[in-house]
Each structure stands twice: as C-alpha cells, then as structure tokens.
Write a protein that holds these residues in place. Structure first.
Motif, PDB file in Angstrom:
ATOM      1  N   GLU A  92       0.824  -1.205   0.000  1.00 55.70           N
ATOM      2  CA  GLU A  92       0.000   0.000   0.000  1.00 55.70           C
ATOM      3  C   GLU A  92       0.866   1.266   0.000  1.00 55.70           C
ATOM      4  N   ARG A  93       1.968   1.233   0.721  1.00 53.29           N
ATOM      5  CA  ARG A  93       2.874   2.382   0.801  1.00 53.29           C
ATOM      6  C   ARG A  93       3.346   2.804  -0.597  1.00 53.29           C
ATOM      7  N   THR A  94       3.688   1.832  -1.419  1.00 56.82           N
ATOM      8  CA  THR A  94       4.147   2.116  -2.780  1.00 56.82           C
ATOM      9  C   THR A  94       3.050   2.812  -3.573  1.00 56.82           C
ATOM     10  N   GLY A 102       9.689   2.287  -1.661  1.00 56.71           N
ATOM     11  CA  GLY A 102       8.806   1.762  -0.608  1.00 56.71           C
ATOM     12  C   GLY A 102       9.564   0.958   0.427  1.00 56.71           C
ATOM     13  N   SER A 157      11.274   3.252   3.005  1.00 54.85           N
ATOM     14  CA  SER A 157      10.403   4.171   3.736  1.00 54.85           C
ATOM     15  C   SER A 157       9.762   3.460   4.926  1.00 54.85           C
ATOM     16  N   GLU A 158       9.176   4.269   5.800  1.00 53.31           N
ATOM     17  CA  GLU A 158       8.620   3.745   7.039  1.00 53.31           C
ATOM     18  C   GLU A 158       7.348   4.533   7.381  1.00 53.31           C
ATOM     19  N   GLU A 159       6.301   3.819   7.764  1.00 51.83           N
ATOM     20  CA  GLU A 159       5.056   4.497   8.131  1.00 51.83           C
ATOM     21  C   GLU A 159       5.058   4.848   9.617  1.00 51.83           C
ATOM     22  N   LYS A 163       0.202  10.595   4.293  1.00 53.38           N
ATOM     23  CA  LYS A 163      -0.696   9.545   3.828  1.00 53.38           C
ATOM     24  C   LYS A 163      -2.133   9.948   4.160  1.00 53.38           C
ATOM     25  N   GLU A 188      -1.124   9.997   9.443  1.00 55.49           N
ATOM     26  CA  GLU A 188      -0.307   8.855   9.050  1.00 55.49           C
ATOM     27  C   GLU A 188       0.682   9.406   8.030  1.00 55.49           C
ATOM     28  N   ILE A 233       4.524   8.864   5.822  1.00 60.28           N
ATOM     29  CA  ILE A 233       5.562   7.978   5.309  1.00 60.28           C
ATOM     30  C   ILE A 233       6.874   8.746   5.433  1.00 60.28           C
TER      31      ILE A 233
END
Length: 152
Positions: free
Chosen positions: A2-4, A25, A28-30, A53, A103, A105
């Motif tokens: 989902e991040r991508t 992605g 990266s870190e949520e 996000k 939220e 990223i």
C-alpha cells in the motif's frame, strides 16, 4: 504494498518506474502522530522527509519576540514536507505540527542517498522533481513578498 501506491501519487516521485517505486517503498517507514504532536522542531537536525498519507500538517515559523508561531504552509494527503533536508543537510527551517491525527511515510535521507548511488536515474528524477517543487515555492514566496511590500 500500500505504501508504494501512496508514493506513486506524489509529484516529487513522478516519472519513476514500478521497480523504482518498490525500492523507494522498501526504504520508507510508516508513522502515526496525534493532533498537536510535533513531528520536528525548527533548528532540529533534519535527516528525513515525509509524505502525508492521511491528515494535515502545519508548517510553522517562530516569530522573534512573540510566543506564537506563524503557520506558513499546510500539507495534506499526497504532499511532502521536510524535503529541504535532502538538499542541504542543515537544521530544520520550520516546525511541523499535526493539525489532525496523521499517518506519514518517512524517508530517511541516508537510505535515500544509498538508493541514489545504486540507481542514478532514480536520483536524477527525484532531484529534478524536487527542484521544480522548490522553484514553485520560491516563486509563490516572491509574489507574497511583493504583495506585502506593496501594502506597506
């Protein structure tokens, strides 16, 4: 991932291939923040940029001799902030505060530099897009400055 999918919608990453988005992605870190929480403070070291996000973030500048800060920019879903740390590695020029639950990223500058070394085309595309983003912000700031001078 989902991040991508979120990163694919961000202007600063426009023009990357699906493989490049996957690489981005992976580094990266949520993160989640609550309303009113400070993400980073003015004059703190900068080693990450952020993509929103969900939620809204206020970018604020401290005013000399005043206890309040001035909100100079609001950032919402799909937008980036903290990107200057990718360019000059200097202390933060502003404070980022959550206007609502967020939220984000986070993309670490050192990990991104490593990715740039591994894939120079990815580095070129991101830095070109970053230059366009910063140029647009500078032009808007210049117009605001001219308008404020004219009103004096």
């Amino acid at each position: 991932m989902e991040r991508t999918k979120i990163l694919e919608k961000v202007d600063i990453f426009r023009g990357l291939s699906s493989n490049q988005f996957e690489s981005l992605g992976q580094i990266s870190e949520e993160r989640r923040y609550r309303t009113g929480e400070v993400i980073f403070a003015e004059q703190s070291p900068g080693h990450e940029m952020y993509v929103v996000k969900n939620g809204k973030v206020c970018i604020e500048l401290g005013l000399k001799g005043k206890s309040d800060a001035a909100t100079v920019h609001r950032v919402g879903a799909g937008q980036v902030f903290g990107e200057l740390s990718l360019v000059d590695r200097r202390k933060r020029s502003a404070t980022a505060v959550c206007e609502s639950d967020c939220e984000l990223i986070a993309i670490n500058q050192e990990k991104l530099d490593e990715l740039f070394k591994q894939d120079t085309q990815l580095g070129y595309v991101i830095m070109k897009n970053l230059a366009e983003l910063l140029a647009g912000r500078l032009r808007r700031t210049n117009l605001q400055l001219v308008a404020s001078i004219l009103w004096e």
